[in-house]
Design a protein around this motif. Structure first.
Motif, PDB file in Angstrom:
ATOM      1  N   UNK A 516       0.898  -1.334   0.023  1.00 40.03           N
ATOM      2  CA  UNK A 516      -0.232  -0.013   0.184  1.00 40.03           C
ATOM      3  C   UNK A 516       0.685   1.071   0.323  1.00 40.03           C
ATOM      4  N   UNK A 517       1.972   1.267   0.426  1.00 36.26           N
ATOM      5  CA  UNK A 517       3.090   2.970   0.096  1.00 36.26           C
ATOM      6  C   UNK A 517       2.561   3.671   1.154  1.00 36.26           C
ATOM      7  N   UNK A 518       2.417   4.284  -0.082  1.00 41.00           N
ATOM      8  CA  UNK A 518       1.362   5.753   0.535  1.00 41.00           C
ATOM      9  C   UNK A 518       0.125   6.292   0.384  1.00 41.00           C
ATOM     10  N   UNK A 519      -0.303   5.200   0.570  1.00 39.96           N
ATOM     11  CA  UNK A 519      -1.591   5.057  -0.039  1.00 39.96           C
ATOM     12  C   UNK A 519      -2.997   5.353   1.860  1.00 39.96           C
ATOM     13  N   UNK A 520      -3.652   5.694   2.015  1.00 36.79           N
ATOM     14  CA  UNK A 520      -4.327   5.466   2.742  1.00 36.79           C
ATOM     15  C   UNK A 520      -4.674   4.175   3.340  1.00 36.79           C
ATOM     16  N   UNK A 521      -5.143   3.632   4.151  1.00 32.82           N
ATOM     17  CA  UNK A 521      -5.628   2.537   4.777  1.00 32.82           C
ATOM     18  C   UNK A 521      -6.590   2.050   5.755  1.00 32.82           C
ATOM     19  N   UNK A 522      -8.063   2.077   5.680  1.00 33.79           N
ATOM     20  CA  UNK A 522      -8.677   2.159   6.820  1.00 33.79           C
ATOM     21  C   UNK A 522      -9.851   0.571   6.804  1.00 33.79           C
ATOM     22  N   UNK A 523      -9.276  -0.141   8.088  1.00 36.64           N
ATOM     23  CA  UNK A 523      -9.212  -1.266   7.956  1.00 36.64           C
ATOM     24  C   UNK A 523     -10.028  -1.393   9.467  1.00 36.64           C
ATOM     25  N   UNK A 524     -11.923  -1.492   8.656  1.00 40.54           N
ATOM     26  CA  UNK A 524     -12.258  -1.970   9.920  1.00 40.54           C
ATOM     27  C   UNK A 524     -12.427  -3.521  10.490  1.00 40.54           C
ATOM     28  N   UNK A 525     -12.217  -4.007  11.869  1.00 42.65           N
ATOM     29  CA  UNK A 525     -12.091  -5.087  12.151  1.00 42.65           C
ATOM     30  C   UNK A 525     -12.576  -5.633  13.708  1.00 42.65           C
ATOM     31  N   UNK A 526     -12.788  -6.894  13.391  1.00 41.06           N
ATOM     32  CA  UNK A 526     -13.047  -7.245  15.253  1.00 41.06           C
ATOM     33  C   UNK A 526     -12.171  -8.097  16.157  1.00 41.06           C
ATOM     34  N   UNK A 527     -10.859  -7.977  15.462  1.00 41.30           N
ATOM     35  CA  UNK A 527     -10.198  -9.007  15.623  1.00 41.30           C
ATOM     36  C   UNK A 527      -9.000  -7.985  16.565  1.00 41.30           C
ATOM     37  N   UNK A 528      -8.343  -7.861  18.002  1.00 39.77           N
ATOM     38  CA  UNK A 528      -7.582  -7.117  17.597  1.00 39.77           C
ATOM     39  C   UNK A 528      -5.821  -7.149  17.269  1.00 39.77           C
ATOM     40  N   UNK A 529      -5.797  -8.111  17.083  1.00 40.09           N
ATOM     41  CA  UNK A 529      -5.004  -8.496  16.555  1.00 40.09           C
ATOM     42  C   UNK A 529      -4.620  -8.407  15.035  1.00 40.09           C
ATOM     43  N   UNK A 530      -5.889  -8.083  14.240  1.00 38.20           N
ATOM     44  CA  UNK A 530      -6.138  -7.179  13.140  1.00 38.20           C
ATOM     45  C   UNK A 530      -5.470  -5.761  12.713  1.00 38.20           C
ATOM     46  N   UNK A 531      -5.602  -5.242  14.215  1.00 41.67           N
ATOM     47  CA  UNK A 531      -5.837  -3.644  13.862  1.00 41.67           C
ATOM     48  C   UNK A 531      -4.609  -3.157  15.080  1.00 41.67           C
ATOM     49  N   UNK A 532      -4.075  -4.574  15.456  1.00 44.31           N
ATOM     50  CA  UNK A 532      -2.624  -3.953  16.860  1.00 44.31           C
ATOM     51  C   UNK A 532      -1.437  -3.361  16.254  1.00 44.31           C
TER      52      UNK A 532
END
Length: 575
Positions: A516-532
């Motif tokens: 993704x480099x310099x792109x903006x990434x928005x992640x909706x997740x249920x797992x804490x491991x995914x967003x940590x």
């Protein structure tokens, strides 16, 4: 229904051909009884064989011309009606595609399918019948009456008894049929809905042994449809026998009183035969009109349903003068955003503000129903905010064209959506010009290269409808690859890793950071491991922002985030 007839304008030339051909054919048919009367009254009475052959020859010519004109009318009528149906389906489909999800949700998938197929077919049939019968019948009726009266005005008084009976019968049936046909279309909606639910939820139905329950639900809807259909057909069953009785009594009366007038020398036999044929034309015209009037109420109900969709305009409007991005590419900002679904008592998201920057990953986490998916769906303008604003590249998304806005986004929905075709077709769905190398790189980043290469045909392997021949994790990875191949400014991942095991999830997130480099990434997740590892985590609670920060910061000072982490640690999914 008249409002829909404006779509017949492209077929004006064909309609003129139909009308001219039909009028000429009707005139020829109306002329035939006159020729027949001439054969009887002159040829047979005077034993004039030359007159019989000459007039009979003209009858043959008129019959052949009338037949040829009928073929022309039938051909062009079919072209007009089928083309009209095609155009109306296209218009309805394009219109539905332009509606926001809020208007789409108002009707539902099953009803929109019925309106686009069954309802339009009813209108198409009426257009076909309109040029085949509804225009022909009144001309034949009027012409028959005029010629019958010209033959014997006194004998024509018989029609004063029969025509009002038939007219009243048609009126009563129309008055009763309109609400029944509207109800019949609603029952069709219900059948389509139940059938669609049963087919798409087949695995769940079988897993919970609810097959018998679903059968009962479908049987009930089917019986309701049958009952309405029986009522409609009962009316038709009553109409035609009554019309035939009236028609036969009319013929008997014509022969009876006509015979008396012939016996008295007031009327010739040929005239009575011609009069009898004109009477048959008049009564057949009424039968044709009655058939038309039976179909019109159903078509009217269908037209009303179609107009309900066409007249519904999307609340999401294109700006008069679209603006382009002014700031850094990929900059996304929520400013005091509030949104409420139609009819909802409470806002789905309320007073949400945050900034997502290029080169950073923003994660959104929260309990079920906290508004995570809603927040993501506001960015592509699937819905419009009620209050506040969302800015992309420094421009309010309401001031940006939807095409330009969505070109900046790579969206991976919560439920992976694949289409029938090849794997390559599905990856190129977001951009048809993606080269092979870029496509393969997207599959590798999405951790899909291994299972794709194992399939027969590899990247050209077939995907069945809705990806039925793929597992949930495989569908999610192909959906992610589709977004990656597009190389957008902003990536939107709506709980897109839920079907992946922890090992694949970790490898995918590591590959994403590089891709993704310099792109903006928005992640909706249920797992804490995914967003940590996210640069910022937004914690949502009942549609409101309960905290923003990194994992360590929130773990120390945010009660809701602590509860989420604790619950997942208890389940063995330690952060």
């Amino acid at each position: 229904m008249i409002a829909l007839f404006k779509h017949l304008k492209p077929y004006t030339r064909f309609i003129l051909i139909i009308l001219v051909s039909m009028l000429a054919g009707i005139l020829l048919e109306l002329y035939l009884p006159t020729l027949m009367a001439s054969i009887v009254d002159i040829g047979i009475v005077d034993n004039d064989m030359g007159h019989i052959l000459q007039t009979g020859g003209w009858m043959v010519v008129c019959s052949l011309l009338a037949g040829a004109l009928t073929v022309i009318v039938t051909y062009f009528t079919s072209r007009v009606s089928v083309g009209f149906g095609r155009d109306l389906r296209r218009k309805l489909f394009i219109h539905v595609e332009g509606l926001s999800l809020q208007e789409f949700d108002r009707f539902g998938t099953a009803s929109l399918i019925t309106r686009t197929t069954n309802d339009i077919k009813q209108i198409q049939d009426v257009v076909n019948m309109m040029f085949g019968m509804m225009i022909r019948a009144p001309i034949m009726l009027i012409g028959g009456i005029i010629l019958a009266v010209s033959r014997d005005a006194m004998l024509s008084l018989i029609f004063l008894a029969s025509l009002p009976v038939l007219a009243c019968l048609i009126f009563l049936i129309m008055r009763t049929a309109i609400p029944l046909f509207r109800s019949l279309q609603n029952k069709t909606d219900r059948l389509n809905l139940l059938l669609r639910e049963s087919l798409t939820g087949l695995r769940v139905i079988r897993a919970f042994n609810r097959t018998d329950y679903e059968k009962k639900r479908f049987d009930q809807a089917n019986e309701d449809y049958r009952d309405i259909g029986i009522k409609v057909n009962r009316m038709i069953a009553v109409l035609f026998p009554v019309m035939m009785i009236v028609m036969n009594f009319t013929n008997v009366a014509i022969v009876w009183f006509g015979g008396i007038r012939v016996n008295e020398g007031v009327m010739q036999v040929g005239n009575m035969i011609a009069f009898l044929q004109y009477a048959m034309m008049i009564l057949m015209s009424l039968i044709m009109l009655s058939v038309a009037f039976i179909m019109i109420p159903r078509a009217q109900a269908s037209a009303t349903r179609i107009n309900e969709v066409i007249q519904l305009h999307s609340q999401i409007k294109e700006p008069a003068q679209p603006e382009s991005g002014k700031a850094v590419q990929g900059l996304l900002e929520f400013k005091d955003v509030t949104f409420r679904y139609a009819g909802a008592e409470r806002a789905a998201v309320e007073s949400v503000s945050f900034v997502a920057r290029p080169g950073e990953t923003t994660a959104i986490i929260g309990s079920t129903g906290s508004g995570k998916t809603t927040l993501l769906q506001l960015i592509p303008r699937f819905y419009d905010v009620e209050r506040g604003s969302i800015e992309v590249d420094g421009v309010n998304i309401r001031d940006m064209s939807q095409k330009e806005l969505r070109a900046k986004l790579g969206y991976v929905p919560q439920k992976a959506a694949l289409f029938r075709g090849t794997i390559a077709d599905n990856i190129r769905f977001g951009n048809g010009d993606i080269p092979q190398e870029q496509l393969e790189a997207a599959l590798a980043t999405a951790q899909a290269a291994q299972f794709v290469s194992a399939k027969e045909g590899g990247i050209n392997a077939e995907v069945s409808q809705a990806g039925g021949n793929l597992s949930g994790g495989q569908k999610q990875r192909l959906s992610i690859a589709r977004a990656l191949a597009r190389k957008p400014e902003i990536y939107l991942f709506d709980d897109s890793f839920s079907a992946l095991d922890y090992k694949t999830d970790a490898k995918l997130r590591a590959a994403l950071r590089q891709e993704t480099g310099q792109a903006t990434v928005i992640i909706v997740a249920q797992r804490v491991s995914t967003v940590i590892d996210a640069d910022q985590i937004i914690v949502l609670d009942e549609g409101k922002v309960a905290g923003i920060g990194k994992h360590d910061e929130l773990l120390k000072g945010n009660r809701i985030y602590q509860e989420i982490v604790a619950s997942q640690q208890t389940e063995g999914a330690s952060a």
